[in-house]
Design a protein around this motif. Structure first.
Motif, PDB file in Angstrom:
ATOM      1  N   ARG A 163       8.459  22.676  64.574  1.00 19.05           N
ATOM      2  CA  ARG A 163       8.400  21.852  65.789  1.00 19.05           C
ATOM      3  C   ARG A 163       8.058  20.407  65.431  1.00 19.05           C
ATOM      4  O   ARG A 163       8.677  19.466  65.938  1.00 19.05           O
ATOM      5  CB  ARG A 163       7.376  22.431  66.757  1.00 19.05           C
ATOM      6  CG  ARG A 163       7.402  21.743  68.098  1.00 19.05           C
ATOM      7  CD  ARG A 163       6.538  22.456  69.078  1.00 19.05           C
ATOM      8  NE  ARG A 163       7.124  23.771  69.338  1.00 19.05           N
ATOM      9  CZ  ARG A 163       6.707  24.593  70.267  1.00 19.05           C
ATOM     10  NH1 ARG A 163       5.717  24.258  71.046  1.00 19.05           N
ATOM     11  NH2 ARG A 163       7.289  25.752  70.452  1.00 19.05           N
ATOM     12  N   ALA A 164       7.107  20.229  64.536  1.00 18.61           N
ATOM     13  CA  ALA A 164       6.727  18.879  64.108  1.00 18.61           C
ATOM     14  C   ALA A 164       7.896  18.176  63.418  1.00 18.61           C
ATOM     15  O   ALA A 164       8.141  16.986  63.663  1.00 18.61           O
ATOM     16  CB  ALA A 164       5.513  18.941  63.188  1.00 18.61           C
ATOM     17  N   LYS A 165       8.628  18.901  62.559  1.00 15.41           N
ATOM     18  CA  LYS A 165       9.794  18.314  61.887  1.00 15.41           C
ATOM     19  C   LYS A 165      10.854  17.883  62.889  1.00 15.41           C
ATOM     20  O   LYS A 165      11.449  16.813  62.771  1.00 15.41           O
ATOM     21  CB  LYS A 165      10.418  19.318  60.910  1.00 15.41           C
ATOM     22  CG  LYS A 165       9.669  19.523  59.634  1.00 15.41           C
ATOM     23  CD  LYS A 165      10.414  20.526  58.764  1.00 15.41           C
ATOM     24  CE  LYS A 165       9.670  20.863  57.513  1.00 15.41           C
ATOM     25  NZ  LYS A 165      10.384  21.865  56.699  1.00 15.41           N
ATOM     26  N   LEU A 166      11.108  18.730  63.878  1.00 16.60           N
ATOM     27  CA  LEU A 166      12.137  18.412  64.869  1.00 16.60           C
ATOM     28  C   LEU A 166      11.720  17.235  65.747  1.00 16.60           C
ATOM     29  O   LEU A 166      12.535  16.362  66.050  1.00 16.60           O
ATOM     30  CB  LEU A 166      12.454  19.644  65.716  1.00 16.60           C
ATOM     31  CG  LEU A 166      13.164  20.778  64.973  1.00 16.60           C
ATOM     32  CD1 LEU A 166      13.286  22.012  65.868  1.00 16.60           C
ATOM     33  CD2 LEU A 166      14.528  20.346  64.466  1.00 16.60           C
ATOM     34  N   LEU A 167      10.454  17.200  66.149  1.00 16.90           N
ATOM     35  CA  LEU A 167       9.976  16.073  66.960  1.00 16.90           C
ATOM     36  C   LEU A 167      10.012  14.773  66.158  1.00 16.90           C
ATOM     37  O   LEU A 167      10.348  13.716  66.692  1.00 16.90           O
ATOM     38  CB  LEU A 167       8.574  16.355  67.499  1.00 16.90           C
ATOM     39  CG  LEU A 167       8.523  17.386  68.624  1.00 16.90           C
ATOM     40  CD1 LEU A 167       7.088  17.821  68.896  1.00 16.90           C
ATOM     41  CD2 LEU A 167       9.180  16.842  69.886  1.00 16.90           C
ATOM     42  N   GLU A 168       9.703  14.854  64.866  1.00 17.25           N
ATOM     43  CA  GLU A 168       9.790  13.676  64.002  1.00 17.25           C
ATOM     44  C   GLU A 168      11.239  13.218  63.868  1.00 17.25           C
ATOM     45  O   GLU A 168      11.540  12.022  63.888  1.00 17.25           O
ATOM     46  CB  GLU A 168       9.212  13.983  62.625  1.00 17.25           C
ATOM     47  CG  GLU A 168       9.273  12.803  61.671  1.00 17.25           C
ATOM     48  CD  GLU A 168       8.728  13.132  60.290  1.00 17.25           C
ATOM     49  OE1 GLU A 168       8.941  12.296  59.391  1.00 17.25           O
ATOM     50  OE2 GLU A 168       8.115  14.191  60.091  1.00 17.25           O
TER      51      GLU A 168
END
Length: 183
Positions: A163-168
């Motif tokens: 999720r963090a990778k996608l939001l970044e």
């Protein structure tokens, strides 16, 4: 006040309970208020690209696809990998969006691609094929946005790291400045 950035999201899976569709919905809920994710539905109703069908009387579904993407500031493809390549529905959408040649809805648009697949490669071949097709169609592919996440043994809808990778990736797509990148 920050201007709103509209991102058209093309989902490469048609499955009713598509993981990539769910990821798009999660991102739409979690992106900052100045980012609007428009999940483009109906890709399954767009006929296979055929130049004989294109032109002033192009199918309404193809015209609607072009108009939605043309209204967006950016484009994000969230896609699985099918047999080591891009799903046909996503490739077909890119084909329609590439026309008319040199003036299609993707021309000049910052474009990113991401996904998570239950393979050790995370869909990187499909993501590479998607980026290549979009680039040929005239999009400005933002390499820093590409996320090819292996999803063996994880629930991609709840995994905090993914999720963090996608939001970044979404943040990088929003921040991308085509003029600065060209300089």
């Amino acid at each position: 006040m920050t201007a709103t950035t509209r991102i058209a999201v093309l989902v490469g899976s048609l499955r009713a309970d598509s993981t990539h569709r769910r990821l798009a919905e999660i991102l739409a809920e979690e992106t900052p208020a100045h980012v609007e994710l428009d999940i483009v539905d109906g890709l399954d109703r767009v006929p296979f690209y055929n130049e004989d069908l294109d032109g002033a009387d192009a199918p309404a579904t193809a015209t609607a696809l072009r108009e939605r993407v043309a209204r967006a500031d950016r484009v994000l493809a969230l896609t699985p990998e099918y047999n080591g390549s891009i799903p046909a529905v996503l490739k077909n959408a890119i084909d329609w969006l590439s026309r008319p040649y040199g003036a299609g809805a993707l021309v000049g648009k910052p474009f990113g691609v991401a996904g998570a697949t239950p393979t050790p490669y995370g869909g990187k071949w499909a993501h590479g094929d998607t980026a290549r097709a979009a680039g040929v169609a005239g999009a400005k592919v933002v390499e820093d946005v590409t996320v090819s996440q292996p999803a063996v043994g994880i629930d991609v809808t709840t995994d905090a790291e993914l999720r963090a990778k996608l939001l970044e990736a979404v943040a990088k797509l929003v921040e991308y400045d085509a003029e600065a990148a060209a300089a």
